[in-house]
Design a protein around this motif. Structure first.
Motif, PDB file in Angstrom:
ATOM      1  N   ILE A 117       8.160  -1.857  57.752  1.00  0.00           N
ATOM      2  CA  ILE A 117       6.891  -2.597  57.716  1.00  0.00           C
ATOM      3  C   ILE A 117       7.122  -4.058  58.093  1.00  0.00           C
ATOM      4  CG2 ILE A 117       4.990  -3.388  56.243  1.00  0.00           C
ATOM      5  CD1 ILE A 117       5.474  -0.886  54.512  1.00  0.00           C
ATOM      6  N   LEU A 118       6.349  -4.520  59.063  1.00  0.00           N
ATOM      7  CA  LEU A 118       6.360  -5.927  59.454  1.00  0.00           C
ATOM      8  C   LEU A 118       5.202  -6.645  58.766  1.00  0.00           C
ATOM      9  CD1 LEU A 118       7.468  -8.144  61.480  1.00  0.00           C
ATOM     10  CD2 LEU A 118       5.546  -7.511  62.931  1.00  0.00           C
ATOM     11  N   ILE A 119       5.505  -7.802  58.145  1.00  0.00           N
ATOM     12  CA  ILE A 119       4.436  -8.674  57.653  1.00  0.00           C
ATOM     13  C   ILE A 119       4.243  -9.764  58.702  1.00  0.00           C
ATOM     14  CG2 ILE A 119       3.671 -10.231  55.833  1.00  0.00           C
ATOM     15  CD1 ILE A 119       5.494  -8.708  53.905  1.00  0.00           C
ATOM     16  N   SER A 120       3.117  -9.703  59.366  1.00  0.00           N
ATOM     17  CA  SER A 120       2.816 -10.621  60.454  1.00  0.00           C
ATOM     18  C   SER A 120       1.891 -11.701  59.881  1.00  0.00           C
ATOM     19  CB  SER A 120       2.152  -9.808  61.574  1.00  0.00           C
ATOM     20  OG  SER A 120       1.579 -10.613  62.539  1.00  0.00           O
TER      21      SER A 120
ATOM     22  N   PRO B 265      -3.741 -20.320  64.617  1.00  0.00           N
ATOM     23  CA  PRO B 265      -4.175 -19.409  65.686  1.00  0.00           C
ATOM     24  C   PRO B 265      -3.058 -19.067  66.668  1.00  0.00           C
ATOM     25  CG  PRO B 265      -5.759 -21.192  65.409  1.00  0.00           C
ATOM     26  CD  PRO B 265      -4.579 -21.532  64.548  1.00  0.00           C
ATOM     27  N   SER B 266      -3.119 -17.864  67.193  1.00  0.00           N
ATOM     28  CA  SER B 266      -2.136 -17.399  68.176  1.00  0.00           C
ATOM     29  C   SER B 266      -2.737 -16.243  68.948  1.00  0.00           C
ATOM     30  CB  SER B 266      -0.866 -16.931  67.458  1.00  0.00           C
ATOM     31  OG  SER B 266      -0.052 -16.177  68.320  1.00  0.00           O
ATOM     32  N   THR B 267      -2.505 -16.217  70.239  1.00  0.00           N
ATOM     33  CA  THR B 267      -2.832 -15.031  71.042  1.00  0.00           C
ATOM     34  C   THR B 267      -1.543 -14.269  71.322  1.00  0.00           C
ATOM     35  OG1 THR B 267      -4.636 -16.220  72.123  1.00  0.00           O
ATOM     36  CG2 THR B 267      -3.886 -14.186  73.186  1.00  0.00           C
ATOM     37  N   ARG B 268      -0.631 -14.918  72.055  1.00  0.00           N
ATOM     38  CA  ARG B 268       0.554 -14.245  72.568  1.00  0.00           C
ATOM     39  C   ARG B 268       1.590 -13.889  71.505  1.00  0.00           C
ATOM     40  NH1 ARG B 268      -1.854 -16.874  75.962  1.00  0.00           N
ATOM     41  NH2 ARG B 268      -1.889 -18.427  74.324  1.00  0.00           N
ATOM     42  N   THR B 269       1.915 -14.855  70.663  1.00  0.00           N
ATOM     43  CA  THR B 269       3.047 -14.624  69.770  1.00  0.00           C
ATOM     44  C   THR B 269       2.732 -13.494  68.798  1.00  0.00           C
ATOM     45  OG1 THR B 269       3.470 -16.982  69.963  1.00  0.00           O
ATOM     46  CG2 THR B 269       4.726 -15.791  68.306  1.00  0.00           C
ATOM     47  N   ARG B 270       1.552 -13.581  68.154  1.00  0.00           N
ATOM     48  CA  ARG B 270       1.230 -12.527  67.188  1.00  0.00           C
ATOM     49  C   ARG B 270       1.105 -11.171  67.876  1.00  0.00           C
ATOM     50  NH1 ARG B 270      -3.130  -9.923  64.871  1.00  0.00           N
ATOM     51  NH2 ARG B 270      -4.717 -11.159  65.919  1.00  0.00           N
ATOM     52  N   LEU B 271       0.356 -11.142  68.968  1.00  0.00           N
ATOM     53  CA  LEU B 271       0.132  -9.833  69.594  1.00  0.00           C
ATOM     54  C   LEU B 271       1.397  -9.271  70.229  1.00  0.00           C
ATOM     55  CD1 LEU B 271      -3.444 -10.364  71.075  1.00  0.00           C
ATOM     56  CD2 LEU B 271      -2.781  -9.163  69.001  1.00  0.00           C
ATOM     57  N   SER B 272       2.253 -10.138  70.770  1.00  0.00           N
ATOM     58  CA  SER B 272       3.480  -9.586  71.375  1.00  0.00           C
ATOM     59  C   SER B 272       4.467  -9.140  70.294  1.00  0.00           C
ATOM     60  CB  SER B 272       4.120 -10.573  72.347  1.00  0.00           C
ATOM     61  OG  SER B 272       4.512 -11.743  71.689  1.00  0.00           O
ATOM     62  N   PHE B 273       4.540  -9.859  69.163  1.00  0.00           N
ATOM     63  CA  PHE B 273       5.374  -9.371  68.055  1.00  0.00           C
ATOM     64  C   PHE B 273       4.837  -8.030  67.548  1.00  0.00           C
ATOM     65  CE2 PHE B 273       7.559 -13.487  67.115  1.00  0.00           C
ATOM     66  CZ  PHE B 273       8.817 -12.975  66.891  1.00  0.00           C
ATOM     67  N   GLU B 274       3.519  -7.954  67.392  1.00  0.00           N
ATOM     68  CA  GLU B 274       2.940  -6.714  66.849  1.00  0.00           C
ATOM     69  C   GLU B 274       3.058  -5.569  67.854  1.00  0.00           C
ATOM     70  OE1 GLU B 274      -0.884  -7.366  65.029  1.00  0.00           O
ATOM     71  OE2 GLU B 274      -0.097  -8.921  63.704  1.00  0.00           O
ATOM     72  N   SER B 275       2.882  -5.883  69.137  1.00  0.00           N
ATOM     73  CA  SER B 275       3.073  -4.861  70.169  1.00  0.00           C
ATOM     74  C   SER B 275       4.522  -4.364  70.152  1.00  0.00           C
ATOM     75  CB  SER B 275       2.724  -5.441  71.541  1.00  0.00           C
ATOM     76  OG  SER B 275       2.985  -4.510  72.551  1.00  0.00           O
ATOM     77  N   ALA B 276       5.458  -5.315  70.031  1.00  0.00           N
ATOM     78  CA  ALA B 276       6.882  -4.948  69.986  1.00  0.00           C
ATOM     79  C   ALA B 276       7.157  -4.018  68.807  1.00  0.00           C
ATOM     80  CB  ALA B 276       7.740  -6.214  69.883  1.00  0.00           C
ATOM     81  N   TRP B 277       6.645  -4.389  67.640  1.00  0.00           N
ATOM     82  CA  TRP B 277       6.920  -3.592  66.428  1.00  0.00           C
ATOM     83  C   TRP B 277       6.270  -2.212  66.552  1.00  0.00           C
ATOM     84  CZ3 TRP B 277      10.178  -5.224  62.597  1.00  0.00           C
ATOM     85  CH2 TRP B 277      10.223  -4.471  61.421  1.00  0.00           C
ATOM     86  N   HIS B 278       5.020  -2.162  67.042  1.00  0.00           N
ATOM     87  CA  HIS B 278       4.359  -0.863  67.243  1.00  0.00           C
ATOM     88  C   HIS B 278       5.165   0.014  68.196  1.00  0.00           C
ATOM     89  CE1 HIS B 278       0.632  -1.056  65.034  1.00  0.00           C
ATOM     90  NE2 HIS B 278       0.284  -2.197  65.580  1.00  0.00           N
TER      91      HIS B 278
ATOM     92  N   LEU C  66       8.177   0.071  68.686  1.00  0.00           N
ATOM     93  CA  LEU C  66       9.414   0.529  68.044  1.00  0.00           C
ATOM     94  C   LEU C  66       9.131   1.498  66.896  1.00  0.00           C
ATOM     95  CD1 LEU C  66      11.153  -2.964  68.069  1.00  0.00           C
ATOM     96  CD2 LEU C  66      11.929  -0.947  69.346  1.00  0.00           C
ATOM     97  N   GLY C  67       7.864   1.780  66.677  1.00  0.00           N
ATOM     98  CA  GLY C  67       7.509   2.829  65.716  1.00  0.00           C
ATOM     99  C   GLY C  67       7.203   2.347  64.310  1.00  0.00           C
ATOM    100  N   GLY C  68       7.204   1.011  64.085  1.00  0.00           N
ATOM    101  CA  GLY C  68       6.975   0.493  62.745  1.00  0.00           C
ATOM    102  C   GLY C  68       5.497   0.326  62.419  1.00  0.00           C
ATOM    103  N   ALA C  69       5.239   0.002  61.153  1.00  0.00           N
ATOM    104  CA  ALA C  69       3.869  -0.268  60.688  1.00  0.00           C
ATOM    105  C   ALA C  69       3.733  -1.769  60.420  1.00  0.00           C
ATOM    106  CB  ALA C  69       3.587   0.527  59.419  1.00  0.00           C
ATOM    107  N   ILE C  70       2.490  -2.248  60.428  1.00  0.00           N
ATOM    108  CA  ILE C  70       2.257  -3.700  60.357  1.00  0.00           C
ATOM    109  C   ILE C  70       1.194  -4.043  59.324  1.00  0.00           C
ATOM    110  CG2 ILE C  70       1.303  -5.687  61.636  1.00  0.00           C
ATOM    111  CD1 ILE C  70       2.532  -4.470  64.151  1.00  0.00           C
ATOM    112  N   MET C  71       1.467  -5.124  58.558  1.00  0.00           N
ATOM    113  CA  MET C  71       0.419  -5.764  57.761  1.00  0.00           C
ATOM    114  C   MET C  71       0.239  -7.164  58.335  1.00  0.00           C
ATOM    115  SD  MET C  71       1.264  -4.617  53.879  1.00  0.00           S
ATOM    116  CE  MET C  71       2.749  -5.580  53.820  1.00  0.00           C
ATOM    117  N   SER C  72      -0.991  -7.523  58.654  1.00  0.00           N
ATOM    118  CA  SER C  72      -1.237  -8.736  59.405  1.00  0.00           C
ATOM    119  C   SER C  72      -2.116  -9.713  58.624  1.00  0.00           C
ATOM    120  CB  SER C  72      -1.923  -8.341  60.721  1.00  0.00           C
ATOM    121  OG  SER C  72      -1.802  -9.327  61.669  1.00  0.00           O
ATOM    122  N   ILE C  73      -1.654 -10.956  58.514  1.00  0.00           N
ATOM    123  CA  ILE C  73      -2.479 -12.035  57.959  1.00  0.00           C
ATOM    124  C   ILE C  73      -2.841 -12.940  59.127  1.00  0.00           C
ATOM    125  CG2 ILE C  73      -2.516 -14.052  56.447  1.00  0.00           C
ATOM    126  CD1 ILE C  73      -0.248 -12.638  54.837  1.00  0.00           C
ATOM    127  N   THR C  74      -4.124 -13.130  59.356  1.00  0.00           N
ATOM    128  CA  THR C  74      -4.514 -13.969  60.490  1.00  0.00           C
ATOM    129  C   THR C  74      -5.253 -15.226  60.037  1.00  0.00           C
ATOM    130  OG1 THR C  74      -6.528 -12.676  60.737  1.00  0.00           O
ATOM    131  CG2 THR C  74      -4.660 -12.046  62.113  1.00  0.00           C
TER     132      THR C  74
END
Ligand code: CP
Length: 360
Positions: free
Chosen positions: A82-85, A90-103, A105-113
């Motif tokens: 599990i990734l805690i993002s 604000p962020s477009t690229r960093t958050r979405l590219s980290f989350e895309s990377a983790w997805h 790789l098969g992981g799950a994500i909890m996101s605070i925006t």
């Protein structure tokens, strides 16, 4: 068929012309595999570009290039993790590219925006939040406008944290994405000795003391001084405000040759790489620096020169450059997914799932 219908049916093409697996494949083939440096990243924090050396970066580029060129390589090594993002800015690229990377790789994500949706709105301390993070996830990615936030959490953490931008301090994984782009453009720059005529001159339009992307980029460039003829800082700030105390000296000790100029067009024809950024976090808000330092299709760019920009884009980079061969900034943003996949896989000690390496 109407012209709008025809437009919608047109095959979609990337604007920068650098998409495809040829370049990452050539990079992966050019760099010999050595998993040892990546093993040293296991279960560790990533706070500063200073933590990285050339061999670790080269191996991260190689693994990223494998991910980018061989999607079938993936065996979902982060399944069950599990990734805690946590993005408090604000962020477009960093958050979405980290989350895309983790997805990917098969992981799950909890996101605070939004910090207001957490106990921070009620005055909860970062130390207490860190303790909760320990219980809920396996890795944290943190973006904060406060330079100290990531450091304040370190003591209480028992899981790795990755700095995704902390105020005007650092943005180490953005700098990795920048160098990964350079490695796909010119792999020979990252293979050891570089012949004098192959060395590049990099122009950085920005302020090293006030832009976290520029600060981290310069630190990582300092790992490859043999590839760089000169770094030209183009800034219209006051002379003594471009660098923090000791910052320039640290870079020169690493082997970089630095020059500061105030005007862009006179140096542009000599630059092989033009890195441009305008946004800096100043005080309690974002400000656009570098008034008058603009790139357009009519700028006197060297033939074959590439432009990098960490984005978000402002008026400093004209959209009429998007469909020119100078546009490597979209490739830079795309490659961020793969370099972050390489880094996250290494931190979570799962590189054995994608390389022929036993887990430690
Ligand atoms: N490069 C970068 O940090 O962009 P974001 O602010 O969109 O994450």
């Amino acid at each position: 068929m109407t012209s709008q219908q025809k437009q919608l049916r047109r095959p979609l093409q990337p604007k920068d012309g650098t998409a495809g697996i040829e370049r990452p494949k050539a990079l992966a083939d050019a760099l010999p595999e050595n998993p040892e440096p990546l093993l040293t990243l296991a279960a560790g924090h990533v706070v500063s570009a200073r933590q990285f050396d050339r061999e670790t970066l080269v191996q991260l580029f190689r693994l990223a290039a494998q991910f980018e060129s061989t999607p079938a390589l993936m065996h979902l090594p982060l399944t069950g993790k599990i990734l805690i993002s946590a993005f408090y800015e604000p962020s477009t690229r960093t958050r979405l590219s980290f989350e895309s990377a983790w997805h990917r790789l098969g992981g799950a994500i909890m996101s605070i925006t939004d910090a207001k949706s957490t106990g921070m709105a009620k005055g909860e301390s970062l130390a207490d939040i860190a303790e909760m993070f320990n219980n809920y996830g396996d890795v944290i990615v943190l973006r904060s406008s406060e330079g100290h936030a990531v450091y304040d959490m370190l003591d209480g953490l028992r899981i790795p944290i990755v700095n995704a931008g902390n105020g005007i301090d650092e943005h180490p994984t953005q700098a990795m994405a920048d160098l990964y782009t350079l490695a796909k453009w010119r792999p020979e720059l990252f293979q050891g000795e570089v012949a004098p005529e192959q060395r590049i001159r990099i122009g950085i339009i920005g302020v090293p003391s006030r832009m976290r992307t520029v600060r981290s980029l310069l630190l990582l460039l300092g790992c490859f001084p043999e590839a760089i003829r000169e770094v030209v800082i183009i800034s219209n700030e006051n002379e003594n405000e471009n660098f923090d105390a000791g910052q320039r000296e640290e870079l020169e000790r690493a082997g970089l040759t630095l020059r500061v100029v105030h005007e862009l067009d006179p140096v542009l024809p000599d630059l092989d790489v033009v890195y441009i950024n305008a946004i800096a976090w100043v005080g309690d808000s974002f400000e656009s620096l570098g008034a008058g330092l603009h790139l357009t299709r009519n700028s006197p760019l060297k033939e074959g020169a590439i432009i990098l920009h960490p984005l978000a884009r402002g008026v400093e980079l004209a959209t009429d450059l998007d469909d020119t061969p100078h546009n490597w900034y979209f490739a830079q943003a795309r490659g961020a997914v793969f370099i972050r996949m390489a880094l996250l896989t290494s931190i979570v000690r799962r590189i054995s799932a994608v390389m022929d390496t036993p887990e430690q």
